[in-house]
Design an enzyme around this catalytic site. Structure first.
Site, PDB file in Angstrom:
ATOM      1  N   ARG A   1      16.187  -7.761  -0.940  1.00 29.44           N
ATOM      2  CA  ARG A   1      15.805  -6.860  -2.040  1.00 29.44           C
ATOM      3  C   ARG A   1      15.320  -7.623  -3.270  1.00 29.44           C
ATOM      4  O   ARG A   1      14.898  -7.017  -4.244  1.00 29.44           O
ATOM      5  CB  ARG A   1      17.015  -5.987  -2.426  1.00 29.44           C
ATOM      6  CG  ARG A   1      17.528  -5.155  -1.279  1.00 29.44           C
ATOM      7  CD  ARG A   1      18.781  -4.403  -1.690  1.00 29.44           C
ATOM      8  NE  ARG A   1      18.469  -3.369  -2.639  1.00 29.44           N
ATOM      9  CZ  ARG A   1      18.173  -2.116  -2.346  1.00 29.44           C
ATOM     10  NH1 ARG A   1      18.168  -1.740  -1.091  1.00 29.44           N
ATOM     11  NH2 ARG A   1      17.888  -1.248  -3.277  1.00 29.44           N
TER      12      ARG A   1
ATOM     13  N   LYS B   1      -0.345  -8.425   6.191  1.00 33.13           N
ATOM     14  CA  LYS B   1       0.698  -9.280   6.761  1.00 33.13           C
ATOM     15  C   LYS B   1       0.392 -10.752   6.509  1.00 33.13           C
ATOM     16  O   LYS B   1       1.259 -11.522   6.119  1.00 33.13           O
ATOM     17  CB  LYS B   1       0.778  -9.003   8.260  1.00 33.13           C
ATOM     18  CG  LYS B   1       2.139  -9.000   8.827  1.00 33.13           C
ATOM     19  CD  LYS B   1       2.806  -7.653   8.908  1.00 33.13           C
ATOM     20  CE  LYS B   1       2.961  -6.958   7.574  1.00 33.13           C
ATOM     21  NZ  LYS B   1       3.524  -5.651   7.694  1.00 33.13           N
TER      22      LYS B   1
ATOM     23  N   GLU C   1       0.718 -11.686   2.784  1.00 35.37           N
ATOM     24  CA  GLU C   1       2.094 -11.516   2.327  1.00 35.37           C
ATOM     25  C   GLU C   1       2.972 -12.721   2.656  1.00 35.37           C
ATOM     26  O   GLU C   1       3.780 -13.142   1.825  1.00 35.37           O
ATOM     27  CB  GLU C   1       2.660 -10.256   3.008  1.00 35.37           C
ATOM     28  CG  GLU C   1       4.064  -9.892   2.646  1.00 35.37           C
ATOM     29  CD  GLU C   1       4.502  -8.571   3.287  1.00 35.37           C
ATOM     30  OE1 GLU C   1       3.916  -8.176   4.322  1.00 35.37           O
ATOM     31  OE2 GLU C   1       5.423  -7.938   2.766  1.00 35.37           O
TER      32      GLU C   1
ATOM     33  N   GLU D   1      -3.922  -3.784   7.893  1.00 35.33           N
ATOM     34  CA  GLU D   1      -2.532  -4.173   8.124  1.00 35.33           C
ATOM     35  C   GLU D   1      -2.437  -5.671   8.445  1.00 35.33           C
ATOM     36  O   GLU D   1      -1.547  -6.362   7.940  1.00 35.33           O
ATOM     37  CB  GLU D   1      -1.948  -3.304   9.256  1.00 35.33           C
ATOM     38  CG  GLU D   1      -0.564  -3.677   9.726  1.00 35.33           C
ATOM     39  CD  GLU D   1       0.506  -3.664   8.632  1.00 35.33           C
ATOM     40  OE1 GLU D   1       0.259  -3.175   7.523  1.00 35.33           O
ATOM     41  OE2 GLU D   1       1.599  -4.196   8.897  1.00 35.33           O
TER      42      GLU D   1
ATOM     43  N   HIS E   1     -22.873  -5.103   2.146  1.00 32.36           N
ATOM     44  CA  HIS E   1     -23.031  -4.464   0.840  1.00 32.36           C
ATOM     45  C   HIS E   1     -22.408  -5.297  -0.271  1.00 32.36           C
ATOM     46  O   HIS E   1     -22.087  -4.770  -1.328  1.00 32.36           O
ATOM     47  CB  HIS E   1     -22.460  -3.043   0.885  1.00 32.36           C
ATOM     48  CG  HIS E   1     -23.190  -2.188   1.875  1.00 32.36           C
ATOM     49  ND1 HIS E   1     -24.426  -1.645   1.607  1.00 32.36           N
ATOM     50  CD2 HIS E   1     -22.893  -1.854   3.151  1.00 32.36           C
ATOM     51  CE1 HIS E   1     -24.843  -0.982   2.678  1.00 32.36           C
ATOM     52  NE2 HIS E   1     -23.930  -1.092   3.627  1.00 32.36           N
TER      53      HIS E   1
ATOM     54  N   LYS F   1      12.157  -6.398  -0.210  1.00 37.64           N
ATOM     55  CA  LYS F   1      11.997  -5.464   0.915  1.00 37.64           C
ATOM     56  C   LYS F   1      11.856  -4.018   0.440  1.00 37.64           C
ATOM     57  O   LYS F   1      10.974  -3.307   0.891  1.00 37.64           O
ATOM     58  CB  LYS F   1      13.208  -5.607   1.835  1.00 37.64           C
ATOM     59  CG  LYS F   1      13.178  -4.720   3.045  1.00 37.64           C
ATOM     60  CD  LYS F   1      12.229  -5.250   4.064  1.00 37.64           C
ATOM     61  CE  LYS F   1      12.170  -4.409   5.324  1.00 37.64           C
ATOM     62  NZ  LYS F   1      10.936  -4.693   6.071  1.00 37.64           N
TER      63      LYS F   1
ATOM     64  N   CYS G   1      16.256  -5.618  -6.311  1.00 32.24           N
ATOM     65  CA  CYS G   1      17.558  -6.119  -6.726  1.00 32.24           C
ATOM     66  C   CYS G   1      18.633  -5.566  -5.788  1.00 32.24           C
ATOM     67  O   CYS G   1      18.568  -4.421  -5.361  1.00 32.24           O
ATOM     68  CB  CYS G   1      17.953  -5.749  -8.157  1.00 32.24           C
ATOM     69  SG  CYS G   1      16.802  -6.378  -9.380  1.00 32.24           S
TER      70      CYS G   1
ATOM     71  N   TRP H   1      15.299  -9.206  -8.480  1.00 30.53           N
ATOM     72  CA  TRP H   1      13.840  -9.232  -8.423  1.00 30.53           C
ATOM     73  C   TRP H   1      13.405  -8.922  -9.846  1.00 30.53           C
ATOM     74  O   TRP H   1      13.615  -7.811 -10.338  1.00 30.53           O
ATOM     75  CB  TRP H   1      13.316  -8.199  -7.440  1.00 30.53           C
ATOM     76  CG  TRP H   1      11.845  -8.327  -7.197  1.00 30.53           C
ATOM     77  CD1 TRP H   1      11.233  -9.149  -6.283  1.00 30.53           C
ATOM     78  CD2 TRP H   1      10.793  -7.613  -7.864  1.00 30.53           C
ATOM     79  NE1 TRP H   1       9.874  -9.006  -6.353  1.00 30.53           N
ATOM     80  CE2 TRP H   1       9.562  -8.070  -7.317  1.00 30.53           C
ATOM     81  CE3 TRP H   1      10.752  -6.661  -8.874  1.00 30.53           C
ATOM     82  CZ2 TRP H   1       8.337  -7.586  -7.735  1.00 30.53           C
ATOM     83  CZ3 TRP H   1       9.520  -6.181  -9.295  1.00 30.53           C
ATOM     84  CH2 TRP H   1       8.335  -6.642  -8.719  1.00 30.53           C
TER      85      TRP H   1
ATOM     86  N   ASN I   1      20.259  -2.372 -10.928  1.00 26.04           N
ATOM     87  CA  ASN I   1      19.036  -2.313 -10.127  1.00 26.04           C
ATOM     88  C   ASN I   1      18.223  -1.158 -10.687  1.00 26.04           C
ATOM     89  O   ASN I   1      18.690  -0.034 -10.683  1.00 26.04           O
ATOM     90  CB  ASN I   1      19.399  -2.070  -8.650  1.00 26.04           C
ATOM     91  CG  ASN I   1      18.193  -1.694  -7.814  1.00 26.04           C
ATOM     92  OD1 ASN I   1      17.071  -2.056  -8.136  1.00 26.04           O
ATOM     93  ND2 ASN I   1      18.439  -0.971  -6.725  1.00 26.04           N
ATOM     94  N   GLY I   2      17.003  -1.447 -11.167  1.00 22.91           N
ATOM     95  CA  GLY I   2      16.159  -0.365 -11.682  1.00 22.91           C
ATOM     96  C   GLY I   2      15.475  -0.767 -12.973  1.00 22.91           C
ATOM     97  O   GLY I   2      15.419  -1.957 -13.315  1.00 22.91           O
TER      98      GLY I   2
HETATM   99  O1  M6R Z   1      10.382   0.920   2.894  1.00 20.82           O
HETATM  100  P1  M6R Z   1       8.947   1.371   2.887  1.00 20.82           P
HETATM  101  O2  M6R Z   1       8.407   1.556   4.265  1.00 20.82           O
HETATM  102  O3  M6R Z   1       8.721   2.572   2.038  1.00 20.82           O
HETATM  103  O4  M6R Z   1       8.151   0.163   2.235  1.00 20.82           O
HETATM  104  C1  M6R Z   1       6.780   0.271   1.986  1.00 20.82           C
HETATM  105  C2  M6R Z   1       6.168  -1.055   1.655  1.00 20.82           C
HETATM  106  O5  M6R Z   1       6.805  -1.621   0.532  1.00 20.82           O
HETATM  107  C3  M6R Z   1       6.275  -2.053   2.810  1.00 20.82           C
HETATM  108  O6  M6R Z   1       5.695  -1.539   3.966  1.00 20.82           O
HETATM  109  C4  M6R Z   1       5.559  -3.376   2.432  1.00 20.82           C
HETATM  110  O7  M6R Z   1       4.202  -3.165   2.307  1.00 20.82           O
HETATM  111  C5  M6R Z   1       5.866  -4.452   3.476  1.00 20.82           C
HETATM  112  N1  M6R Z   1       6.445  -5.583   2.823  1.00 20.82           N
HETATM  113  C6  M6R Z   1       4.651  -4.932   4.208  1.00 20.82           C
HETATM  114  O8  M6R Z   1       4.974  -5.873   5.187  1.00 20.82           O
END
Ligand code: M6R
Length: 608
Positions: free
Chosen positions: A27, A485, A488, A481, A504, A603, A2, A75, A99-100
């Site tokens: 956010r 990506k 996501e 990773e 396995h 984010k 948020c 969010w 926010n929270g």
């Molecule tokens: O701000 P941060 O690096 O702590 O965020 C961690 C994760 O939320 C962040 O890396 C998330 O996995 C990304 N959206 C991946 O692309």
């Protein structure tokens, strides 16, 4: 999660609120809304479901004149995505954005006998209680907000306007961030700096346990317990306005991918003196680094993968336990911390709630905290004993790209220095290691030329529902990773496996045409990886091979091959990341998806 914005000044507040919400939209973007005083000093509220662009269309039609208001981009946590659940929430005099998460909202509902609510959010409960306190205290904002803070358990940043207090905004926070500034157009408060960058070069971090009051050109802080005034010194804002623009790129993500050579240079250069890693800027002494006998990394998502890369490369070199933990697990564990344990939280935003909680836990066990953070003045950087800032500049796209590679580079510098100080690397090995790191920006620039083949791969992947990444050792981490990506932002179900694990169980899922992206950058285990590739090829998988240009492989093995420069395998993660980031980007683009704002995500993950 948020985003919150508030403005009181001498120009159209609706414009400032919308611009702010657009820059905070990363956010969360399930719904958005604003409340503002109009020319008759009456509060108007406009809310809608979906992205801020929908709100903008509604606001463009609103003819009221306003110089003060608050806004929110949501969010969803409590309650589904609907107009009723969109913020701001109103009760009596109170208009409030949050926010929270209010953890005790059900017991508060009982305690204050709250029956009829408009929304199903925890936030509305706070608005109702605040309004009750406000009327009970003869409309005293400070006393009523202070009382509210004593009632609520959980994390929050609240921003409030009261119907009978035009041009004034009040706010409090616990864990979740708020920053504020005075500019030549008025006073602004926001969840993070991105919304303040266009207006000022200075800002205040709203302290926990304080109430902030914004007037047109004044910001006042009060101790939340005794309501006495507090004086704060502003911090310097050193990100430029340009750094938050797309700069001619169609999306933030592709801009940020292409910024990596510069981001790496800016991160590596200040930490090398004559090719020897140096942390005097951060007051980290050699004696301290030498004394460490156990390293625990805590992070989430991509930042966790950066930690895993560093563990993988340096555990065999330094020969002390180095472990990367999922922060959301670590925070509820009982970590084994001794007096020489170093805990390293890694975070782009510096606001990820699980990483913050892990930091606090480790601190309570007596660990020393050295964080690796991108956003200056963020909670994690402030709470740490030491902080190494990665100089990536603002990362706006939800998918993390440049933050990842600079985190790895920072850990490489730090861990190679520890290895040297512990006599596990000679000075020549250290210098050679640093010199290779210094070559990475150029190697990344060269890797961009794989763009053409990657666009072909994206055209192929766009029709697939499932995909696998496989690799061994560091290439397995790169697979994790790469898979994160791809899923996501393209919504293709993608799993990463240590290549040797396939047989396995998972190989049962390999059928004709399933894409398997295999990463092969380590000559010591290349033949093993290629055998695993043969096994999935035998089940008619479509192989996409990311491989060191010098390695040998059967010519008809793969449908697509993306070669990377011949490089020491410990550094191959850098060009491989560029390739996996571009695969995700172009696949999302091919599918016509919102690359920068994938569904259900935000984010900064500031709730559990
Ligand atoms: O701000 P941060 O690096 O702590 O965020 C961690 C994760 O939320 C962040 O890396 C998330 O996995 C990304 N959206 C991946 O692309």
């Amino acid at each position: 999660m948020c985003g919150i914005i508030g403005f009181t000044g001498n120009i159209d507040s609706k414009r400032i609120l919308i611009d702010g919400l657009e820059s905070l939209e990363y956010r969360g973007y399930d719904s958005s809304g604003v409340s503002f005083f109009n020319e008759k000093n009456k509060v108007e509220t406009i809310k809608c479901v979906g992205k801020v662009e929908n709100l903008k269309k509604l606001i463009d039609k609103n003819l009221s004149i306003s110089n003060c208001g608050i806004g929110h981009t949501r969010w969803a946590t409590h309650g589904n995505v609907s107009i009723e659940n969109a913020h701001p929430h109103k009760s009596g005099f109170v208009n409030l954005v949050h926010n929270g998460i209010i953890e005790n909202y059900i017991s508060l509902k009982d305690k204050y006998d709250i029956k009829n609510t408009i929304s199903s959010t925890d936030t509305e409960i706070a608005a109702i209680i605040l309004n009750k306190f406000y009327t009970e205290t003869n409309n005293d904002p400070l006393v009523s907000i202070s009382r509210l803070s004593k009632e609520i358990k959980g994390t929050y940043a609240f921003c409030v306007i009261f119907d009978d207090r035009p041009n004034e905004i009040f706010a409090i926070r616990k864990v979740n961030p708020l920053v504020s500034t005075i500019s030549n157009i008025g006073s602004i408060i926001s969840s993070d700096l991105t919304a303040l960058i266009p207006y000022s070069k200075e800002y205040y971090i709203v302290p926990e346990d304080s109430i902030i009051k914004l007037e047109q050109y004044k910001i006042k802080f009060y101790n939340i317990n005794n309501l006495e005034r507090i004086n704060l010194t502003p911090c310097e804002l050193n990100w430029s306005n340009d750094s938050t623009m797309k700069d001619g790129y169609p999306h933030y993500m592709i801009k940020e991918i292409y910024e990596q050579p510069k981001a790496l240079e800016n991160t590596i250069r200040p930490h090398l003196k004559n090719h020897i890693p140096d942390f005097s800027l951060e007051n980290i002494t050699d004696e301290f680094l030498k004394s460490i006998d156990n390293i625990q990394i805590v992070a989430c998502g991509t930042a966790l993968h950066a930690g895993l890369v560093a563990c993988n490369v340096f555990s065999p070199i330094i020969k002390i336990p180095i472990t990367a933990y999922v922060a959301s697990e670590y925070r509820y564990s009982e970590p084994l911390i001794t007096k020489n344990t170093l805990v390293i939280p890694i975070s782009q935003s510096g606001e990820t709630v699980d990483t913050i909680a892990s930091l606090s836990l480790a601190k309570s066990y007596g660990a020393k905290i050295l964080s690796v953070v991108n956003v200056r003045s963020s909670t994690i950087s402030r709470e740490s004993d030491f902080c190494i800032f990665t100089n990536a500049g603002p990362e706006i796209a939800v998918a993390s790209t440049k933050a990842y590679t600079v985190q790895i580079a920072t850990l490489f510098l730090l861990f190679s220095k520890i290895a040297y100080l512990k006599n596990m690397m000679t000075i020549d090995e250290l210098i050679n290691f640093s010199k290779t790191l210094e070559l990475i920006p150029q190697i990344i620039t060269d890797t961009f030329s794989s763009d053409k083949i990657i666009k072909e791969i994206a055209k192929f992947l766009k029709f697939k529902n499932d995909c696998f990444y496989i690799g061994r050792l560091q290439d397995y981490i790169s697979s994790l990773e790469g898979a994160l990506k791809l899923k996501e932002i393209s919504y293709i179900h993608t799993d990463a496996y240590a290549a040797g694990e396939l047989k396995h169980g998972t190989i049962a899922l390999i059928t004709q045409g399933i894409p398997v992206i295999a990463i092969d950058t380590n000559i010591n285990i290349s033949s093993k990886l290629l055998s695993n590739v043969e096994e999935v090829k035998a089940r008619e998988a479509a192989i996409i091979l990311i491989i060191n240009e010098k390695f040998e492989y059967k010519k008809d093995l793969a449908k697509f091959v993306v070669p990377i420069k011949d490089i020491d395998y410990r550094f191959a993660v850098f060009p491989v990341s560029i390739i996996t980031q571009l695969i995700a980007y172009y696949t999302s683009l091919e599918k016509g998806l919102d690359v920068d704002k994938p569904r259900n995500l935000a984010k900064s993950v500031t709730v559990e």
